[in-house]
Design a protein around this motif. Structure first.
Motif, PDB file in Angstrom:
ATOM      1  N   GLN A  42       0.856  -1.167   0.062  1.00  0.00           N
ATOM      2  CA  GLN A  42      -0.035   0.031  -0.011  1.00  0.00           C
ATOM      3  C   GLN A  42       0.814   1.220   0.050  1.00  0.00           C
ATOM      4  N   GLU A  43       1.868   1.394   0.857  1.00  0.00           N
ATOM      5  CA  GLU A  43       2.846   2.362   0.856  1.00  0.00           C
ATOM      6  C   GLU A  43       3.361   2.592  -0.627  1.00  0.00           C
ATOM      7  N   LYS A  44       3.869   1.691  -1.104  1.00  0.00           N
ATOM      8  CA  LYS A  44       4.488   1.581  -2.394  1.00  0.00           C
ATOM      9  C   LYS A  44       3.624   2.119  -3.539  1.00  0.00           C
ATOM     10  N   ILE A  45       2.396   1.712  -3.365  1.00  0.00           N
ATOM     11  CA  ILE A  45       1.394   2.000  -4.497  1.00  0.00           C
ATOM     12  C   ILE A  45       1.125   3.822  -3.948  1.00  0.00           C
ATOM     13  N   LYS A  46       1.063   4.030  -2.827  1.00  0.00           N
ATOM     14  CA  LYS A  46       0.437   5.447  -2.599  1.00  0.00           C
ATOM     15  C   LYS A  46       1.627   6.371  -3.173  1.00  0.00           C
ATOM     16  N   GLN A  47       2.949   5.877  -2.843  1.00  0.00           N
ATOM     17  CA  GLN A  47       3.905   6.794  -3.193  1.00  0.00           C
ATOM     18  C   GLN A  47       4.058   6.958  -4.913  1.00  0.00           C
ATOM     19  N   GLU A  48       3.578   5.814  -5.590  1.00  0.00           N
ATOM     20  CA  GLU A  48       3.579   5.871  -7.097  1.00  0.00           C
ATOM     21  C   GLU A  48       2.654   6.744  -7.547  1.00  0.00           C
ATOM     22  N   PHE A  49       1.211   6.793  -6.635  1.00  0.00           N
ATOM     23  CA  PHE A  49       0.246   7.813  -7.117  1.00  0.00           C
ATOM     24  C   PHE A  49       0.799   9.266  -6.766  1.00  0.00           C
ATOM     25  N   ALA A  50       1.463   9.375  -5.739  1.00  0.00           N
ATOM     26  CA  ALA A  50       1.893  10.885  -5.178  1.00  0.00           C
ATOM     27  C   ALA A  50       2.853  11.456  -6.430  1.00  0.00           C
ATOM     28  N   VAL A  51       3.681  10.434  -6.758  1.00  0.00           N
ATOM     29  CA  VAL A  51       4.709  10.828  -7.796  1.00  0.00           C
ATOM     30  C   VAL A  51       4.030  11.440  -9.185  1.00  0.00           C
ATOM     31  N   ALA A  52       3.136  10.460  -9.468  1.00  0.00           N
ATOM     32  CA  ALA A  52       2.298  10.567 -10.733  1.00  0.00           C
ATOM     33  C   ALA A  52       1.586  12.127 -10.614  1.00  0.00           C
ATOM     34  N   ASN A  53       1.196  12.318  -9.323  1.00  0.00           N
ATOM     35  CA  ASN A  53       0.206  13.416  -9.264  1.00  0.00           C
ATOM     36  C   ASN A  53       0.851  14.523  -9.311  1.00  0.00           C
ATOM     37  N   ILE A  54       2.406  14.753  -8.683  1.00  0.00           N
ATOM     38  CA  ILE A  54       3.105  15.825  -8.736  1.00  0.00           C
ATOM     39  C   ILE A  54       3.735  16.221 -10.050  1.00  0.00           C
ATOM     40  N   SER A  55       4.089  15.225 -10.671  1.00  0.00           N
ATOM     41  CA  SER A  55       4.660  15.251 -12.002  1.00  0.00           C
ATOM     42  C   SER A  55       3.781  15.962 -12.778  1.00  0.00           C
ATOM     43  N   GLU A  56       2.137  15.574 -12.852  1.00  0.00           N
ATOM     44  CA  GLU A  56       1.279  16.115 -13.651  1.00  0.00           C
ATOM     45  C   GLU A  56       1.205  17.519 -13.389  1.00  0.00           C
ATOM     46  N   LEU A  57       1.042  17.787 -12.192  1.00  0.00           N
ATOM     47  CA  LEU A  57       1.186  19.269 -11.538  1.00  0.00           C
ATOM     48  C   LEU A  57       2.401  20.245 -12.274  1.00  0.00           C
ATOM     49  N   VAL A  58       3.624  19.665 -12.148  1.00  0.00           N
ATOM     50  CA  VAL A  58       4.718  20.210 -12.641  1.00  0.00           C
ATOM     51  C   VAL A  58       4.566  20.415 -13.979  1.00  0.00           C
ATOM     52  N   ASN A  59       4.184  19.276 -14.940  1.00  0.00           N
ATOM     53  CA  ASN A  59       4.172  19.577 -16.218  1.00  0.00           C
ATOM     54  C   ASN A  59       3.076  20.775 -16.712  1.00  0.00           C
ATOM     55  N   ARG A  60       1.831  20.708 -16.072  1.00  0.00           N
ATOM     56  CA  ARG A  60       0.783  21.307 -16.481  1.00  0.00           C
ATOM     57  C   ARG A  60       1.238  22.973 -16.051  1.00  0.00           C
ATOM     58  N   LEU A  61       1.503  22.894 -14.880  1.00  0.00           N
ATOM     59  CA  LEU A  61       2.191  24.340 -14.462  1.00  0.00           C
ATOM     60  C   LEU A  61       3.322  25.097 -15.290  1.00  0.00           C
ATOM     61  N   THR A  62       4.386  24.308 -15.541  1.00  0.00           N
ATOM     62  CA  THR A  62       5.372  24.528 -16.432  1.00  0.00           C
ATOM     63  C   THR A  62       4.911  25.322 -17.652  1.00  0.00           C
ATOM     64  N   GLU A  63       4.177  24.350 -18.536  1.00  0.00           N
ATOM     65  CA  GLU A  63       3.372  24.761 -19.715  1.00  0.00           C
ATOM     66  C   GLU A  63       2.494  26.174 -19.944  1.00  0.00           C
ATOM     67  N   ASN A  64       1.624  26.231 -18.574  1.00  0.00           N
ATOM     68  CA  ASN A  64       0.788  27.316 -18.445  1.00  0.00           C
ATOM     69  C   ASN A  64       1.627  28.572 -18.065  1.00  0.00           C
ATOM     70  N   CYS A  65       2.444  28.378 -17.133  1.00  0.00           N
ATOM     71  CA  CYS A  65       3.254  29.481 -16.748  1.00  0.00           C
ATOM     72  C   CYS A  65       4.300  30.045 -17.804  1.00  0.00           C
ATOM     73  N   PHE A  66       4.710  29.239 -18.530  1.00  0.00           N
ATOM     74  CA  PHE A  66       5.781  29.463 -19.607  1.00  0.00           C
ATOM     75  C   PHE A  66       4.939  30.377 -20.462  1.00  0.00           C
ATOM     76  N   ASN A  67       3.707  29.852 -20.906  1.00  0.00           N
ATOM     77  CA  ASN A  67       3.092  30.515 -21.954  1.00  0.00           C
ATOM     78  C   ASN A  67       2.502  32.175 -21.392  1.00  0.00           C
ATOM     79  N   ASN A  68       2.271  31.945 -20.230  1.00  0.00           N
ATOM     80  CA  ASN A  68       1.864  33.058 -19.375  1.00  0.00           C
ATOM     81  C   ASN A  68       3.084  34.231 -19.272  1.00  0.00           C
ATOM     82  N   CYS A  69       4.202  33.697 -19.019  1.00  0.00           N
ATOM     83  CA  CYS A  69       5.093  34.575 -18.724  1.00  0.00           C
ATOM     84  C   CYS A  69       6.388  34.898 -19.777  1.00  0.00           C
ATOM     85  N   ILE A  70       6.473  34.022 -20.568  1.00  0.00           N
ATOM     86  CA  ILE A  70       7.562  33.921 -21.532  1.00  0.00           C
ATOM     87  C   ILE A  70       6.954  34.319 -23.155  1.00  0.00           C
ATOM     88  N   THR A  71       6.896  35.538 -23.060  1.00  0.00           N
ATOM     89  CA  THR A  71       6.177  35.890 -24.590  1.00  0.00           C
ATOM     90  C   THR A  71       7.270  35.846 -25.639  1.00  0.00           C
TER      91      THR A  71
END
Lengths: 92, 89
Positions: A25-54
């Protein structure tokens, strides 16, 4: 042994099974947490890159850096609003 | 992160397997919910945030735009479902 104890409902789990289950369970929870954080990093990077770097220049200047840092905070705020509103809507 | 011994996993009894499978299903549902939040945040951010960030918090207009965006998306979704049910598409 199992036939008799099953007459009295749930038998206490032997330790090995419990430990294995918790490890898994611990292992699976960690996998889900990693997937969640990398999804946030990817989408945040893309949106803030578009927002800030014209217009990309030779490096991230101070303005770019300020914008990215503020944008990241705003994006997280937006994520929380969506999360809250979505949970409310899903209940109805 | 320590690796689990595959041979140890083979020792899991039937009952524990079933408990794990039910637990995993719930975790998967939670993950899908979070995945939707990522998708909707992305979608509504693109619709509502048009100016480069100049402060570390959403303006009140941006905030209400984001809430409205998600609510109208759900309205749109139920309207499409109704249209399909009435075979209007």
């Amino acid at each position: 042994m199992s036939a008799i104890s099953s007459l009295f409902g749930k038998q206490p789990k032997d330790d090995e099974q419990t430990v294995l289950k918790q490890q898994l369970q611990e292992k699976i929870k960690q996998e889900f947490a990693v997937a969640n954080i990398s999804e946030l990093v990817n989408r945040l990077t893309e949106n803030c890159f578009n927002n800030c770097i014209t217009t990309p220049t030779g490096s991230l200047d101070t303005n770019d850096q300020n914008c990215i840092s503020q944008c990241a905070t705003k994006y997280t705020q937006a994520w929380n609003i969506i999360s809250k509103t979505y949970i409310q809507l899903a209940r109805h | 992160m320590s690796e689990l011994d595959p041979q140890a996993l083979a020792k899991l009894d039937q009952e524990t397997r079933q408990e794990l499978s039910q637990w995993a299903q719930k975790e998967t549902e939670k993950a899908q919910l979070q995945q939707n939040v990522h998708r909707f945040t992305d979608m509504c951010w693109k619709k509502c945030i048009t100016e480069p960030a100049t402060s570390g918090s959403l303006t009140s207009q941006e905030e209400s735009c984001i809430t409205n965006c998600l609510q109208r998306f759900f309205d749109t979704n139920s309207m499409v479902v109704q249209l399909v049910q009435r075979k209007a598409l």
